[in-house]
Scaffold this motif. Structure first.
Motif, PDB file in Angstrom:
ATOM      1  N   VAL A  38       0.878  -1.167   0.000  1.00 11.55           N
ATOM      2  CA  VAL A  38       0.000   0.000   0.000  1.00 11.55           C
ATOM      3  C   VAL A  38       0.919   1.221   0.000  1.00 11.55           C
ATOM      4  O   VAL A  38       1.583   1.502   0.997  1.00 11.55           O
ATOM      5  N   VAL A  39       0.999   1.907  -1.118  1.00  9.29           N
ATOM      6  CA  VAL A  39       1.919   3.034  -1.263  1.00  9.29           C
ATOM      7  C   VAL A  39       1.170   4.316  -0.916  1.00  9.29           C
ATOM      8  O   VAL A  39       0.124   4.617  -1.504  1.00  9.29           O
ATOM      9  N   MET A  40       1.740   5.095   0.035  1.00 12.10           N
ATOM     10  CA  MET A  40       1.110   6.330   0.480  1.00 12.10           C
ATOM     11  C   MET A  40       1.982   7.530   0.163  1.00 12.10           C
ATOM     12  O   MET A  40       3.212   7.442   0.149  1.00 12.10           O
ATOM     13  N   SER A  41       1.324   8.652  -0.082  1.00  6.10           N
ATOM     14  CA  SER A  41       2.008   9.926  -0.291  1.00  6.10           C
ATOM     15  C   SER A  41       1.112  11.043   0.208  1.00  6.10           C
ATOM     16  O   SER A  41      -0.063  11.131  -0.197  1.00  6.10           O
ATOM     17  N   LEU A  42       1.640  11.851   1.107  1.00  8.80           N
ATOM     18  CA  LEU A  42       0.910  13.014   1.641  1.00  8.80           C
ATOM     19  C   LEU A  42      -0.483  12.639   2.140  1.00  8.80           C
ATOM     20  O   LEU A  42      -1.468  13.346   1.901  1.00  8.80           O
ATOM     21  N   GLY A  43      -0.550  11.532   2.872  1.00 13.83           N
ATOM     22  CA  GLY A  43      -1.790  11.140   3.518  1.00 13.83           C
ATOM     23  C   GLY A  43      -2.793  10.424   2.657  1.00 13.83           C
ATOM     24  O   GLY A  43      -3.894  10.113   3.122  1.00 13.83           O
ATOM     25  N   ARG A  44      -2.446  10.139   1.421  1.00 12.22           N
ATOM     26  CA  ARG A  44      -3.363   9.435   0.522  1.00 12.22           C
ATOM     27  C   ARG A  44      -2.721   8.147   0.011  1.00 12.22           C
ATOM     28  O   ARG A  44      -1.494   8.034  -0.044  1.00 12.22           O
ATOM     29  N   VAL A  45      -3.560   7.196  -0.375  1.00 11.20           N
ATOM     30  CA  VAL A  45      -3.074   5.966  -0.985  1.00 11.20           C
ATOM     31  C   VAL A  45      -2.875   6.211  -2.475  1.00 11.20           C
ATOM     32  O   VAL A  45      -3.822   6.548  -3.195  1.00 11.20           O
ATOM     33  N   VAL A  46      -1.630   6.047  -2.918  1.00 12.82           N
ATOM     34  CA  VAL A  46      -1.316   6.197  -4.336  1.00 12.82           C
ATOM     35  C   VAL A  46      -1.740   4.953  -5.097  1.00 12.82           C
ATOM     36  O   VAL A  46      -2.353   5.028  -6.164  1.00 12.82           O
ATOM     37  N   THR A  47      -1.398   3.803  -4.532  1.00 10.68           N
ATOM     38  CA  THR A  47      -1.802   2.538  -5.137  1.00 10.68           C
ATOM     39  C   THR A  47      -1.726   1.442  -4.097  1.00 10.68           C
ATOM     40  O   THR A  47      -0.942   1.514  -3.150  1.00 10.68           O
ATOM     41  N   ALA A  48      -2.554   0.442  -4.251  1.00 14.21           N
ATOM     42  CA  ALA A  48      -2.494  -0.793  -3.465  1.00 14.21           C
ATOM     43  C   ALA A  48      -2.475  -1.929  -4.476  1.00 14.21           C
ATOM     44  O   ALA A  48      -3.412  -2.091  -5.255  1.00 14.21           O
ATOM     45  N   ALA A  49      -1.381  -2.698  -4.476  1.00 14.48           N
ATOM     46  CA  ALA A  49      -1.180  -3.696  -5.515  1.00 14.48           C
ATOM     47  C   ALA A  49      -0.360  -4.852  -4.974  1.00 14.48           C
ATOM     48  O   ALA A  49       0.293  -4.728  -3.931  1.00 14.48           O
ATOM     49  N   PRO A  50      -0.375  -6.001  -5.666  1.00 18.97           N
ATOM     50  CA  PRO A  50       0.491  -7.111  -5.241  1.00 18.97           C
ATOM     51  C   PRO A  50       1.940  -6.671  -5.145  1.00 18.97           C
ATOM     52  O   PRO A  50       2.410  -5.857  -5.941  1.00 18.97           O
ATOM     53  N   ALA A  51       2.659  -7.240  -4.158  1.00 16.04           N
ATOM     54  CA  ALA A  51       4.047  -6.840  -3.928  1.00 16.04           C
ATOM     55  C   ALA A  51       4.908  -7.068  -5.167  1.00 16.04           C
ATOM     56  O   ALA A  51       5.772  -6.243  -5.491  1.00 16.04           O
ATOM     57  N   ALA A  52       4.686  -8.170  -5.859  1.00 15.83           N
ATOM     58  CA  ALA A  52       5.482  -8.466  -7.048  1.00 15.83           C
ATOM     59  C   ALA A  52       5.305  -7.391  -8.111  1.00 15.83           C
ATOM     60  O   ALA A  52       6.265  -7.017  -8.797  1.00 15.83           O
ATOM     61  N   ARG A  53       4.097  -6.870  -8.242  1.00 13.10           N
ATOM     62  CA  ARG A  53       3.846  -5.834  -9.242  1.00 13.10           C
ATOM     63  C   ARG A  53       4.567  -4.544  -8.871  1.00 13.10           C
ATOM     64  O   ARG A  53       5.125  -3.862  -9.741  1.00 13.10           O
ATOM     65  N   LEU A  54       4.600  -4.225  -7.584  1.00 13.94           N
ATOM     66  CA  LEU A  54       5.312  -3.015  -7.157  1.00 13.94           C
ATOM     67  C   LEU A  54       6.810  -3.161  -7.373  1.00 13.94           C
ATOM     68  O   LEU A  54       7.489  -2.198  -7.747  1.00 13.94           O
ATOM     69  N   ARG A  55       7.334  -4.353  -7.128  1.00 15.49           N
ATOM     70  CA  ARG A  55       8.768  -4.569  -7.354  1.00 15.49           C
ATOM     71  C   ARG A  55       9.136  -4.390  -8.818  1.00 15.49           C
ATOM     72  O   ARG A  55      10.238  -3.939  -9.152  1.00 15.49           O
TER      73      ARG A  55
END
Length: 235
Positions: free
Chosen positions: A206-223
């Motif tokens: 779950v990637v956050m920036s300035l208090g908001r969720v930028v994206t929530a995705a499978p870990a492999a996809r983020l890598r």
């Protein structure tokens, strides 16, 4: 196991979280990632009842958490290990662990849970009579985690467990979290600055920036998403 829907939160008039939404299936690890100031610690404090959300819904195993007192959340199976390895320095390892089970009525099972912690962390078993201030940073982190596990949680909120630790100790703790999920069905929401380490054991990020969720995705996809990694995760 955990559903966060449009949650907003902050400190007094200062908003930090803005419409945060994501879900964590049972028996998985979700890594909350982002730069300092993204709102990660505020998110955990809100989920554990230390901060009152100003909007949205939080459901734990289908039950609404908003307005539930912290001690009741613990009894329902939620445990929070905050940043900083908050053990009681004057108490021994054994006394710190007993603190984690004081509220439990089944004393025999609390003792069994303590024995299980010693099996998970042999270093703590060897130093059970030592005071918290005599432990290394890695041992204090193990103790903080072990104290939370005494309560037999179903959902563990863990804030920066690798902070200040040697890479070998960090790898051991991450491997343990993965094993607890796979073998015991524990669900973990992990805030971690060591992005590579977190994504190596997480099921989703779950990637956050300035208090908001930028994206929530499978870990492999983020890598594998180089653009997202460079923009928000620093590698």
């Amino acid at each position: 196991m955990l559903e966060v829907e449009a949650v907003s939160s902050g400190y007094g008039p200062v908003p930090v979280l803005r419409d945060v939404t994501f879900a964590v299936p049972a028996g998985t690890i979700a890594a909350v990632l982002g730069a300092n100031g993204a709102g990660k610690t505020t998110l955990l404090r809100t989920l554990s009842g230390l901060l009152r959300p100003t909007g949205g819904r939080i459901r734990f195993d289908g039950a609404e958490l908003r307005g539930v007192r912290v001690e009741r959340l613990v009894r329902r199976g939620l445990a929070h290990v905050p940043e900083g390895r908050g053990v009681v320095a004057e108490l021994t390892v054994e006394e710190n662990l007993r603190l984690g089970g004081l509220w439990r009525r089944d004393r025999a099972d609390a003792r069994r849970a303590q024995d299980e912690v010693y099996e998970l962390f042999p270093a703590l078993a060897r130093r059970r009579r030592h005071a918290g201030h005599q432990l290394s940073g890695g041992e204090r982190q193990m103790l903080a985690l072990g104290r939370a596990l005494i309560a037999r949680p179903r959902l563990l909120l863990l804030d920066e467990p690798s902070l200040g630790l040697a890479p070998k100790v960090t790898a051991q703790i991450m491997a343990l979290l993965r094993r607890l999920c796979d073998d015991r069905g524990l669900t973990v929401l992990l805030v971690e600055q060591n992005v590579r380490s977190a994504l190596s054991v997480a099921d989703q990020g779950v990637v956050m920036s300035l208090g908001r969720v930028v994206t929530a995705a499978p870990a492999a996809r983020l890598r594998d998403d180089a653009q997202l990694r460079h923009a928000y995760l620093g590698f």
